[in-house]
Design an enzyme around this catalytic site. Sequence first.
Site, PDB file in Angstrom:
ATOM      1  N   GLU A 249       0.800  -1.228   0.000  1.00 50.00           N
ATOM      2  CA  GLU A 249       0.000   0.000   0.000  1.00 50.00           C
ATOM      3  C   GLU A 249       0.838   1.286   0.000  1.00 50.00           C
ATOM      4  O   GLU A 249       0.872   2.015   0.998  1.00 50.00           O
ATOM      5  CB  GLU A 249      -0.956   0.001   1.197  1.00 50.00           C
ATOM      6  CG  GLU A 249      -1.916  -1.170   1.160  1.00 50.00           C
ATOM      7  CD  GLU A 249      -2.987  -1.108   2.255  1.00 50.00           C
ATOM      8  OE1 GLU A 249      -3.033  -0.110   2.997  1.00 50.00           O
ATOM      9  OE2 GLU A 249      -3.774  -2.056   2.343  1.00 50.00           O
TER      10      GLU A 249
ATOM     11  N   GLU B 170      -5.249  -8.565   0.933  1.00 48.93           N
ATOM     12  CA  GLU B 170      -5.839  -8.232   2.238  1.00 48.93           C
ATOM     13  C   GLU B 170      -7.321  -7.979   2.045  1.00 48.93           C
ATOM     14  O   GLU B 170      -7.729  -7.263   1.122  1.00 48.93           O
ATOM     15  CB  GLU B 170      -5.241  -6.950   2.831  1.00 48.93           C
ATOM     16  CG  GLU B 170      -3.879  -7.116   3.424  1.00 48.93           C
ATOM     17  CD  GLU B 170      -3.358  -5.813   4.040  1.00 48.93           C
ATOM     18  OE1 GLU B 170      -4.163  -4.960   4.477  1.00 48.93           O
ATOM     19  OE2 GLU B 170      -2.125  -5.655   4.065  1.00 48.93           O
TER      20      GLU B 170
HETATM   21  C1  FCB Z   1      -4.243  -2.013   5.626  1.00 47.83           C
HETATM   22  C2  FCB Z   1      -2.854  -2.364   6.088  1.00 47.83           C
HETATM   23  C3  FCB Z   1      -2.808  -3.450   7.116  1.00 47.83           C
HETATM   24  C4  FCB Z   1      -3.934  -3.326   8.118  1.00 47.83           C
HETATM   25  C5  FCB Z   1      -5.259  -3.147   7.412  1.00 47.83           C
HETATM   26  C6  FCB Z   1      -6.445  -3.054   8.343  1.00 47.83           C
HETATM   27  O1  FCB Z   1      -4.251  -0.727   5.099  1.00 47.83           O
HETATM   28  O2  FCB Z   1      -2.084  -2.784   5.000  1.00 47.83           O
HETATM   29  O3  FCB Z   1      -1.544  -3.425   7.730  1.00 47.83           O
HETATM   30  O4  FCB Z   1      -3.662  -2.344   9.022  1.00 47.83           O
HETATM   31  O5  FCB Z   1      -5.215  -2.015   6.620  1.00 47.83           O
END
Ligand code: FCB
Length: 488
Positions: A185, A391
């Site tokens: 990210e 994620e």
């Molecule tokens: C993302 C991050 C991860 C976590 C999630 C909830 O932005 O990559 O580390 O904090 O959010």
Amino acid sequence: MNPSPSSTQSPAPAPKAGEATEVRFPEGFVWGAATASFQVEGSTTADGRGTSIWDTFSATPGKVIGGDTGEPGTDHYRRYVEDVALMRELGLGAYRFSVAWPRIQPDGKGGINRAGLDFYDRLVDELLAAGIDPWPTLYHWDLPQQLEDDGGWPVRDTALRFAEYAAVVHGTLGDRVTNWNTLNEPWCASFLGYGEGVHAPGRTDPAAALAAAHHLLLGHGLAVAAIREQAGQFDRVPRLGLAHNQTVMWPDTDSPADQAAARFADGLRNRIFTDPLFHGAYPEDIVEGLASITDFGFVRDGDLAVISTPLDMLGINFYNPQWVSGDPARVDPATLDDGDNAMRLGDVPMAFVRRGLPTTAMGWEIEPEGLYAVMTRLAAEAPGVDLYVCENGAAFEDVITEDGGVHDHERTAYIDAHLREVHRAIEAGVPMRGYFVWSLMDNFEWAWGYSKRFGIVHVDYETQRRTLKDSALWYSDVIRRGGLLRES
Ligand code: FCB
């Protein structure tokens, strides 16, 4: 199946022959879970680890809720054997973790700390012995503090240092690791860290944020090149990508003002990364719209060719979609969050509005179709690139009940609904190859400290006891079935 010593429940039994699975994922689909070094490892001074910007930031009063820091994390650095046993018990096919740069190079350059590398060596071996594929991310935000003191990501040299570090890690693990993410990210690292100041290093300088975004991308491209160049020494061809938190920026209405705002927001969050990566250029509307902040003078000849080097895969990190209005008066102070604030760059009037949908404990609205929109768009934009959800998950107010369980049906419903969208995308021809739930276990949620729980495994930070939440039992069942049941 060896039950983990400290877990309190066993996963659901394997499906009986002939049991119906309504939504079946393709053979070879990767079922994983993710964490990140600073969020779980703890042991922040062990074995020669240097200081990271998150150590400094979290030690600064007022930056993290409750004054929480990387200690104790989930003590993963010392309990990784137990944690891998838990992953095996759940049936995970892959574990996405990140490598802490300051463990490898305490100052971010030069000398290599063998003891730090050894940890990841042991972790990878433990995973492989458990039949779990290791998926390292090289940068999940814990920049060595020394590099920040030298200028941080707004300075070009940091990108060069990152490529050197990436080569060191690949040189050690490349014989056993195939799947590598360079960055996690870059939007958060640059916009939240250098623009809005709510993440480390806590700077509030929009021009610095934009330079940081470019140097993160440059670091990514240089790291990919460095790894590919030395890959011949191993029998294993690396697959390289990065995890990007693309989201949808839907206009609140179809008014021209809302559409213009949504397009600009899309540029600031998505296209400013994907255009250089997949088209070798920064989006013109964004360059023009940010002219009062920067002239993009940090982009040198050849940079965009480096950044747009072809990728093998792309990670999608998705939590929630956004609706954008062109009327700044529509900002609702009750729902305005740091992410919204970080987008206040340039001259296009913009407000993020909420639709009154159910939310997670982060206040993020739940709309799984947003993920579908992201997947289909990226598939069209990056043909030939394998896509993974790297994620996806949700924080809720979990409680351990008297029966010892955590009945987090909202989290299960969230993951279930998003998995159905992944399946729908596969049916539509999108090359979705895997899914990593965020997170394997509760952990340090950045500026929110330990107050937000994203895990499918509950962690008691006093005792470090792990308890499988119902969502973990359910996910384990999904993995064993290779899909979702009608009634789930
Ligand atoms: C993302 C991050 C991860 C976590 C999630 C909830 O932005 O990559 O580390 O904090 O959010």
